[in-house]
Design a protein around this motif. Structure first.
Motif, PDB file in Angstrom:
ATOM      1  N   ALA A  83       0.894  -1.143  -0.028  1.00 22.80           N
ATOM      2  CA  ALA A  83      -0.130   0.007  -0.125  1.00 22.80           C
ATOM      3  C   ALA A  83       0.941   1.236  -0.106  1.00 22.80           C
ATOM      4  O   ALA A  83       0.640   2.231  -0.743  1.00 22.80           O
ATOM      5  N   CYS A  84       1.705   1.512   0.542  1.00 27.19           N
ATOM      6  CA  CYS A  84       2.872   2.508   0.854  1.00 27.19           C
ATOM      7  C   CYS A  84       3.750   2.600  -0.723  1.00 27.19           C
ATOM      8  O   CYS A  84       3.468   3.792  -1.108  1.00 27.19           O
ATOM      9  N   ALA A 140       1.477   6.889  -6.703  1.00 29.89           N
ATOM     10  CA  ALA A 140       0.366   7.781  -6.993  1.00 29.89           C
ATOM     11  C   ALA A 140       0.749   9.071  -6.948  1.00 29.89           C
ATOM     12  O   ALA A 140       0.500   9.990  -7.594  1.00 29.89           O
ATOM     13  N   ARG A 141       2.001   9.312  -5.983  1.00 30.47           N
ATOM     14  CA  ARG A 141       2.391  10.570  -5.671  1.00 30.47           C
ATOM     15  C   ARG A 141       3.652  10.851  -6.762  1.00 30.47           C
ATOM     16  O   ARG A 141       4.411  11.826  -6.542  1.00 30.47           O
ATOM     17  N   GLY A 142       3.804   9.911  -7.843  1.00 32.91           N
ATOM     18  CA  GLY A 142       4.837  10.232  -8.954  1.00 32.91           C
ATOM     19  C   GLY A 142       6.324   9.630  -8.221  1.00 32.91           C
ATOM     20  O   GLY A 142       7.313   9.951  -8.977  1.00 32.91           O
ATOM     21  N   VAL A 143       6.410   8.925  -7.312  1.00 29.54           N
ATOM     22  CA  VAL A 143       7.779   8.255  -6.712  1.00 29.54           C
ATOM     23  C   VAL A 143       7.505   6.528  -7.243  1.00 29.54           C
ATOM     24  O   VAL A 143       6.613   5.992  -6.529  1.00 29.54           O
ATOM     25  N   ALA A 144       8.452   6.367  -8.122  1.00 26.65           N
ATOM     26  CA  ALA A 144       8.273   4.875  -8.221  1.00 26.65           C
ATOM     27  C   ALA A 144       9.865   4.157  -8.082  1.00 26.65           C
ATOM     28  O   ALA A 144      10.758   4.374  -8.969  1.00 26.65           O
ATOM     29  N   PRO A 145      10.134   3.907  -6.940  1.00 30.82           N
ATOM     30  CA  PRO A 145      11.465   3.301  -6.654  1.00 30.82           C
ATOM     31  C   PRO A 145      11.777   2.305  -7.607  1.00 30.82           C
ATOM     32  O   PRO A 145      10.906   1.274  -7.712  1.00 30.82           O
ATOM     33  N   ARG A 146      13.153   2.375  -8.292  1.00 36.06           N
ATOM     34  CA  ARG A 146      13.850   1.173  -8.820  1.00 36.06           C
ATOM     35  C   ARG A 146      14.926   0.789  -8.266  1.00 36.06           C
ATOM     36  O   ARG A 146      15.865   1.639  -7.877  1.00 36.06           O
ATOM     37  N   PRO A 147      15.317  -0.240  -8.370  1.00 35.45           N
ATOM     38  CA  PRO A 147      14.248  -1.496  -8.444  1.00 35.45           C
ATOM     39  C   PRO A 147      13.151  -1.618  -7.421  1.00 35.45           C
ATOM     40  O   PRO A 147      13.269  -1.009  -6.241  1.00 35.45           O
TER      41      PRO A 147
END
Length: 74
Positions: free
Chosen positions: A7-8, A14-21
């Motif tokens: 969920a986090c 949704a707030r534009g932060v997609a950690p990779r990997p």
């Protein structure tokens, strides 16, 4: 637990932060998210099922809180 962890990650996305990997849940895992966000710390849910089966022990829970305190203080 894994549901809260995911969920986090959805909230971050949704707030534009997609950690990779993409961080993978495990008890006691620590993941740097970046973009000024705090770290994501994995912890099993302290449910009766997890504690009665000893998937989560008091020592494991203490360890997560100790790790969180070290992160906050640094």
């Amino acid at each position: 637990g894994p549901l809260g962890f995911d969920a986090c990650l959805r909230l971050f996305r949704a707030r534009g932060v997609a950690p990779r990997p993409r961080p993978v849940f495990s008890h006691g895992s620590v993941h740097e998210i970046g973009d000024g966000l705090p770290v994501l710390l994995g912890c099993y849910h302290p449910s009766r099922q997890n504690t009665n089966t000893r998937k989560l022990t008091p020592a494991m829970m203490d360890g997560v809180f100790s790790k969180a305190r070290r992160i906050i203080r640094s």
